[in-house]
Design an enzyme around this catalytic site. Structure first.
Site, short mmCIF file in Angstrom:
data_model
loop_
_atom_site.label_atom_id
_atom_site.label_comp_id
_atom_site.label_asym_id
_atom_site.label_seq_id
_atom_site.Cartn_x
_atom_site.Cartn_y
_atom_site.Cartn_z
N GLN A 43 -139.87 110.34 -2.71
CA GLN A 43 -138.63 109.68 -3.14
C GLN A 43 -138.81 109.07 -4.52
O GLN A 43 -139.57 108.12 -4.68
CB GLN A 43 -138.28 108.59 -2.13
CG GLN A 43 -136.99 107.87 -2.43
CD GLN A 43 -136.79 106.70 -1.47
OE1 GLN A 43 -137.34 105.62 -1.66
NE2 GLN A 43 -136.02 106.91 -0.43
N SER A 46 -137.51 104.20 -7.48
CA SER A 46 -137.95 102.99 -8.19
C SER A 46 -138.56 103.32 -9.55
O SER A 46 -139.25 104.33 -9.71
CB SER A 46 -139.00 102.24 -7.37
OG SER A 46 -138.48 101.95 -6.10
N GLU A 161 -133.67 105.61 5.86
CA GLU A 161 -134.99 105.00 5.69
C GLU A 161 -135.02 103.62 6.35
O GLU A 161 -135.98 103.26 7.02
CB GLU A 161 -135.33 104.89 4.20
CG GLU A 161 -136.74 104.38 3.96
CD GLU A 161 -137.08 104.26 2.48
OE1 GLU A 161 -136.26 104.66 1.62
OE2 GLU A 161 -138.18 103.77 2.18
N SER A 285 -136.30 95.14 -0.41
CA SER A 285 -137.01 93.96 0.09
C SER A 285 -136.15 93.21 1.11
O SER A 285 -134.93 93.38 1.17
CB SER A 285 -137.35 93.02 -1.08
OG SER A 285 -136.17 92.43 -1.56
N GLU A 287 -135.23 90.20 1.10
CA GLU A 287 -134.21 89.38 0.43
C GLU A 287 -132.98 90.24 0.09
O GLU A 287 -131.84 89.81 0.28
CB GLU A 287 -134.77 88.76 -0.87
CG GLU A 287 -135.80 87.67 -0.67
CD GLU A 287 -137.18 88.23 -0.33
OE1 GLU A 287 -137.41 89.45 -0.47
OE2 GLU A 287 -138.04 87.43 0.10
C1 LIG Z 1 -145.63 100.56 0.23
C2 LIG Z 1 -144.45 100.86 -0.66
C3 LIG Z 1 -143.97 102.14 -0.73
C4 LIG Z 1 -142.90 102.43 -1.60
N1 LIG Z 1 -142.49 103.74 -1.70
C5 LIG Z 1 -141.49 104.04 -2.56
C6 LIG Z 1 -141.09 105.41 -2.74
O1 LIG Z 1 -141.62 106.33 -2.10
N2 LIG Z 1 -140.13 105.67 -3.64
C7 LIG Z 1 -139.51 104.70 -4.36
O2 LIG Z 1 -138.62 105.02 -5.13
N3 LIG Z 1 -139.87 103.40 -4.24
C8 LIG Z 1 -140.86 103.06 -3.36
N4 LIG Z 1 -141.26 101.74 -3.22
C9 LIG Z 1 -140.68 100.74 -4.11
C10 LIG Z 1 -139.72 99.77 -3.41
O3 LIG Z 1 -138.49 100.39 -3.17
C11 LIG Z 1 -139.59 98.57 -4.36
O4 LIG Z 1 -140.86 97.95 -4.42
C12 LIG Z 1 -138.56 97.57 -3.84
O5 LIG Z 1 -137.26 98.11 -3.94
C13 LIG Z 1 -138.64 96.25 -4.64
O6 LIG Z 1 -138.57 96.51 -6.00
P1 LIG Z 1 -139.65 95.90 -7.01
O7 LIG Z 1 -141.02 96.22 -6.48
O8 LIG Z 1 -139.30 96.36 -8.37
O9 LIG Z 1 -139.51 94.33 -6.89
P2 LIG Z 1 -138.41 93.43 -7.63
O10 LIG Z 1 -137.08 94.10 -7.54
O11 LIG Z 1 -138.91 93.09 -8.99
O12 LIG Z 1 -138.39 92.15 -6.72
C14 LIG Z 1 -139.36 91.11 -6.86
C15 LIG Z 1 -138.98 89.98 -5.90
O13 LIG Z 1 -137.69 89.45 -6.26
C16 LIG Z 1 -136.82 89.49 -5.14
N5 LIG Z 1 -135.46 89.85 -5.57
C17 LIG Z 1 -135.11 90.80 -6.47
N6 LIG Z 1 -133.78 90.85 -6.60
C18 LIG Z 1 -133.27 89.91 -5.77
C19 LIG Z 1 -131.94 89.49 -5.46
N7 LIG Z 1 -130.85 90.05 -6.03
N8 LIG Z 1 -131.78 88.49 -4.55
C20 LIG Z 1 -132.86 87.91 -3.94
N9 LIG Z 1 -134.16 88.28 -4.20
C21 LIG Z 1 -134.34 89.26 -5.11
C22 LIG Z 1 -137.36 90.59 -4.23
O14 LIG Z 1 -137.01 90.37 -2.88
C23 LIG Z 1 -138.86 90.44 -4.45
O15 LIG Z 1 -139.38 89.43 -3.61
C24 LIG Z 1 -142.30 101.41 -2.36
C25 LIG Z 1 -142.78 100.10 -2.25
C26 LIG Z 1 -143.84 99.81 -1.42
C27 LIG Z 1 -144.35 98.40 -1.33
#
Ligand SMILES: Cc1cc2nc3c(=O)[nH]c(=O)nc-3n(C[C@H](O)[C@H](O)[C@H](O)COP(=O)(O)OP(=O)(O)OC[C@H]3O[C@@H](n4cnc5c(N)ncnc54)[C@H](O)[C@@H]3O)c2cc1C
Length: 307
Positions: A43, A46, A161, A285, A287
Site C-alpha cells: 500500500q 503514506s 483495513e 492513528s 487519534e
Molecule cells: C507498522 C506500520 C505499518 C504501516 N504500513 C503502511 C503501509 O503499508 N502503507 C502506508 O501507506 N502507510 C503505512 N503506515 C503508515 C501509517 O499509515 C502512518 O504512520 C499513520 O497514518 C500516521 O501517520 P504519520 O506516521 O505520518 O504520523 P503523523 O500523521 O505525523 O502523526 C503524529 C501524531 O500526531 C497525531 N495526529 C496527527 N494528526 C492529528 C489530528 N488531526 N488530530 C489528532 N491527532 C493527530 C497522530 O495521532 C500521531 O500521534 C504504517 C505504519 C506503521 C506504524
C-alpha cells in the site's frame, strides 16, 4: 481495485474492491494474478509529512500521452521489498479540494525508476520500507476509479483495513501469551495475575461483538459507515497497555528482545507488545479514528471537536 499481501480474508476484500471500482478489463487483467498470489500488492499511501494528513501527499503523476510519469517518495510501506506491485495515491490535479486532486494507480514494482529501501523498527525487524519513485511510467490501464477520484477508492481500501485492525485476534494472542508466561512462571493461580487475566478476557468480548456486527452488515450488503469502522479500529487503543502484564509477569525476561527460555518453554515475551503498539498507528492513528467518530458518528461541530 483492491490489494492482497497474504492469502486469507484479504482475498474477499480485494474481490469486492475490484468489482466496485475496476473496469471489466481491469478485473480480467488484475484479479486472476491476485487470486493465485502471483501478484502481491503493498500500500503506497503514506509519505513524509503526509500520514494522518494523507490528502497532503506530494507524489505527482503527470500525463505523458496515454501514460503517467510518477515522481515522489512513499514511506512506511509494509513489505514493499517482498511484493510485486504497489497500489498508490498520486496527485493528478492542482485545483479544488486536496482530496479531489488525487488518483489511484496500480504499479508494477519492477518498473524502471523504482527504488525500495528497508527501515529497521524498534523490534529490529525490517518489514517497513521507503519507496522512491523517479520518473516511473504507469500505463493508462493501471488507473483505477477515474482521474482525480482516487480518494474514494483509497477510503474504501482503508475501511477494509480498519475492520481487520479492529479484529480481536491481536488482544486474544496477547492474552494467550500472558497465560503461557504465567504458567511457565508458576503464577497462573496467583490472585493478582488471575484478576488481570479475567479483566482482559472480559475486555476482549467488545471487539469480537463489534466485528461480528460489521461483518453481518457487510454480509447483508448493507453499507458499513466510516464511523462504525473507525469505532472498531479505535477500540484497539488499549491493546498495547493490555500487553504490559505479560512483560511484568515475565520479570527480568520482560526486557529481552528475542525468544527467552522460561521453564522449558521458548517465549518471545515482547512479541505481543511489539505487534500491538503499531496497530494504534497503521490504518490511521487512534487519534485520527477518534476524529472520524466525532465527525461521522457523534456529529460534533468543528469547535467542539477542536476544543
Ligand atoms: C507498522 C506500520 C505499518 C504501516 N504500513 C503502511 C503501509 O503499508 N502503507 C502506508 O501507506 N502507510 C503505512 N503506515 C503508515 C501509517 O499509515 C502512518 O504512520 C499513520 O497514518 C500516521 O501517520 P504519520 O506516521 O505520518 O504520523 P503523523 O500523521 O505525523 O502523526 C503524529 C501524531 O500526531 C497525531 N495526529 C496527527 N494528526 C492529528 C489530528 N488531526 N488530530 C489528532 N491527532 C493527530 C497522530 O495521532 C500521531 O500521534 C504504517 C505504519 C506503521 C506504524
Amino acid at each position: 481495485v483492491g490489494h492482497l499481501t497474504v492469502p486469507g480474508p484479504g482475498c474477499a476484500d480485494d474481490r469486492a474492491l475490484l468489482q466496485r471500482y475496476g473496469t471489466d478489463e481491469q478485473c480480467r487483467t488484475f484479479l486472476p494474478p491476485i487470486l493465485d498470489c502471483s501478484h502481491r500488492y503493498c500500500q503506497g499511501y503514506s509519505e513524509p509529512e503526509a500520514g494522518s494528513d494523507l490528502a497532503g501527499l506530494r507524489t505527482t503523476a503527470v500525463r505523458d500521452g496515454d501514460a503517467r510519469i510518477v515522481n515522489g517518495a512513499k514511506i512506511w510501506t509494509t513489505l514493499a521489498y517482498d511484493v510485486t506491485h504497489m497500489f498508490l495515491l498520486a496527485r493528478t490535479g492542482d485545483t479544488g479540494p486536496k482530496q479531489a486532486q488525487i488518483s489511484f494507480f496500480l504499479l508494477d514494482l519492477d518498473s524502471a525508476g523504482v527504488l525500495v529501501r528497508r527501515i529497521r523498527d524498534m523490534a529490529a525487524e525490517e518489514e517497513l520500507c521507503e519507496v522512491f519513485l523517479d520518473n516511473v511510467r504507469i500505463p493508462a490501464g493501471n488507473l483505477s476509479g477515474g482521474v482525480n477520484d482516487g480518494w474514494t477508492v483509497a477510503k474504501s481500501v482503508l475501511s477494509f483495513e480498519r475492520i481487520h485492525v479492529g479484529s480481536p485476534a491481536m488482544p486474544e494472542s496477547g492474552l494467550a501469551l500472558l497465560e503461557r508466561v504465567a504458567r511457565a512462571h508458576g503464577v497462573l493461580d496467583d490472585p493478582a495475575v488471575a484478576d488481570r487475566i479475567a479483566a482482559l478476557t472480559a475486555r476482549r468480548r467488545s471487539p469480537r461483538g463489534g466485528l461480528h456486527r460489521v461483518r453481518a452488515r457487510a454480509g447483508e450488503r448493507r453499507a458499513v459507515g466510516p464511523g462504525r469502522v473507525a469505532a472498531q479500529a479505535a477500540g484497539h487503543r488499549d491493546v498495547p497497555a493490555d500487553c504490559r502484564p505479560v512483560i511484568e509477569v515475565a520479570g527480568p525476561a520482560g526486557g529481552a528482545a528475542g525468544a527467552v527460555h522460561i521453564a522449558g518453554d521458548d517465549i518471545r515475551v515482547l512479541g505481543a507488545y511489539y505487534r500491538a503498539r503499531p496497530s494504534t498507528i497503521y490504518g490511521g492513528s487512534s487519534e485520527v479514528q477518534r476524529n472520524i467518530i466525532a465527525k461521522q458518528v457523534l456529529k460534533l461541530s468543528t469547535e467542539l471537536r477542536n476544543g
